[in-house]
Design a protein around this motif. Structure first.
Motif, PDB file in Angstrom:
ATOM      1  N   LEU A 118       0.257  -8.048   4.129  1.00  6.38           N
ATOM      2  CA  LEU A 118       0.118  -7.515   2.773  1.00  6.38           C
ATOM      3  C   LEU A 118       0.507  -8.556   1.719  1.00  6.38           C
ATOM      4  O   LEU A 118      -0.051  -8.573   0.621  1.00  6.38           O
ATOM      5  N   LEU A 138       2.908  -6.286   9.272  1.00  9.18           N
ATOM      6  CA  LEU A 138       2.142  -5.678   8.168  1.00  9.18           C
ATOM      7  C   LEU A 138       2.601  -6.190   6.806  1.00  9.18           C
ATOM      8  O   LEU A 138       1.770  -6.499   5.947  1.00  9.18           O
ATOM      9  N   ARG A 139       3.906  -6.291   6.610  1.00 12.68           N
ATOM     10  CA  ARG A 139       4.403  -6.822   5.330  1.00 12.68           C
ATOM     11  C   ARG A 139       3.896  -8.251   5.108  1.00 12.68           C
ATOM     12  O   ARG A 139       3.506  -8.603   3.986  1.00 12.68           O
ATOM     13  N   VAL A 194      -4.155   2.158  -2.213  1.00 15.57           N
ATOM     14  CA  VAL A 194      -3.117   1.606  -1.337  1.00 15.57           C
ATOM     15  C   VAL A 194      -3.561   1.705   0.127  1.00 15.57           C
ATOM     16  O   VAL A 194      -3.355   0.765   0.901  1.00 15.57           O
ATOM     17  N   VAL A 239       6.366  -0.649   4.594  1.00 17.77           N
ATOM     18  CA  VAL A 239       5.580  -1.884   4.563  1.00 17.77           C
ATOM     19  C   VAL A 239       5.050  -2.181   3.159  1.00 17.77           C
ATOM     20  O   VAL A 239       4.661  -3.295   2.862  1.00 17.77           O
ATOM     21  N   TYR A 240       5.042  -1.154   2.295  1.00 22.25           N
ATOM     22  CA  TYR A 240       4.527  -1.324   0.940  1.00 22.25           C
ATOM     23  C   TYR A 240       5.175  -0.272   0.046  1.00 22.25           C
ATOM     24  O   TYR A 240       5.394   0.859   0.474  1.00 22.25           O
ATOM     25  N   ALA A 275       4.067   3.104   1.704  1.00 27.43           N
ATOM     26  CA  ALA A 275       3.428   3.091   3.021  1.00 27.43           C
ATOM     27  C   ALA A 275       4.499   2.728   4.035  1.00 27.43           C
ATOM     28  O   ALA A 275       5.297   1.807   3.806  1.00 27.43           O
ATOM     29  N   THR A 330       0.089   3.460  10.248  1.00 30.76           N
ATOM     30  CA  THR A 330       0.819   3.521   8.988  1.00 30.76           C
ATOM     31  C   THR A 330       0.443   4.783   8.215  1.00 30.76           C
ATOM     32  O   THR A 330      -0.695   5.237   8.290  1.00 30.76           O
ATOM     33  N   ALA A 352      -3.743  -4.213   7.942  1.00 28.79           N
ATOM     34  CA  ALA A 352      -3.538  -3.783   9.326  1.00 28.79           C
ATOM     35  C   ALA A 352      -4.592  -4.378  10.250  1.00 28.79           C
ATOM     36  O   ALA A 352      -4.282  -4.790  11.378  1.00 28.79           O
ATOM     37  N   VAL A 382       0.385   6.423   4.342  1.00 31.19           N
ATOM     38  CA  VAL A 382       0.425   6.116   2.915  1.00 31.19           C
ATOM     39  C   VAL A 382       0.596   7.438   2.181  1.00 31.19           C
ATOM     40  O   VAL A 382      -0.176   8.376   2.398  1.00 31.19           O
ATOM     41  N   LYS A 430      -5.808  -1.172   0.865  1.00 32.94           N
ATOM     42  CA  LYS A 430      -5.019  -2.402   0.958  1.00 32.94           C
ATOM     43  C   LYS A 430      -4.323  -2.473   2.320  1.00 32.94           C
ATOM     44  O   LYS A 430      -4.338  -3.516   2.989  1.00 32.94           O
ATOM     45  N   VAL A 431      -3.726  -1.361   2.747  1.00 30.31           N
ATOM     46  CA  VAL A 431      -3.038  -1.314   4.037  1.00 30.31           C
ATOM     47  C   VAL A 431      -4.046  -1.470   5.188  1.00 30.31           C
ATOM     48  O   VAL A 431      -3.763  -2.162   6.171  1.00 30.31           O
TER      49      VAL A 431
END
Length: 144
Positions: free
Chosen positions: A142, A138-139, A71, A26-27, A34, A46, A79, A48, A74-75
């Motif tokens: 983000l 999620l993408r 990160v 997703v990241y 992630a 998720t 989420a 990371v 951010k996730v």
């Protein structure tokens, strides 16, 4: 006190980093990735991880840990939005006695809804199509 064992470059997350195993990413940036847990405790669970070879918090370079934490934040924000969650559980385990199962540092980011319990750890593999849909949510979150 026992010494921390050496990092094993054949752990499952190292194999994901090298592209030897698939993951629903997703990241990704130059220092971290992630991806979804294939046995999620809640939808959107998720992981990371740093790209640097670190067994856990006991041996990671401080700058790499700081980046993974950024990160994870951010996730967590994405989420919470992507899954309309009421909160987010963030977990990180170190060594077997501390609950660690995969020995590459990782932070769990788990969107939570009030009144809904998490599944037990490693209890059920999620269907790939469900993971793909969750990864897309999620993408999108983000991306802003």
């Amino acid at each position: 006190m026992t010494a921390t064992p050496a990092y094993d470059p054949n752990n499952i997350f190292a194999k994901i980093l090298r592209g030897e195993l698939p993951a629903h990413k997703v990241y990704e940036d130059e220092k971290a990735i992630a991806f979804l847990d294939i046995m999620p405790r809640c939808p959107g669970h998720t992981l990371v991880i740093p790209k640097a070879p670190a067994r856990n918090i006991l041996d990671i370079a401080p700058d790499d840990l700081a980046h993974v934490a950024k990160v994870a934040k951010k996730v967590a924000v994405a989420a919470k939005a992507a899954f309309a969650a009421d909160g987010v559980t963030v977990q990180q385990f170190n060594e077997e006695a501390g609950g660690q199962v995969v020995f590459h540092l990782h932070i769990h980011v788990i969107p939570r809804h009030a009144g809904e319990a998490m599944k037990p750890p490693a209890s059920a593999m999620e269907k790939p199509e469900v993971l793909a849909a969750h990864a897309e949510r999620l993408r999108s979150a983000l991306a802003g």
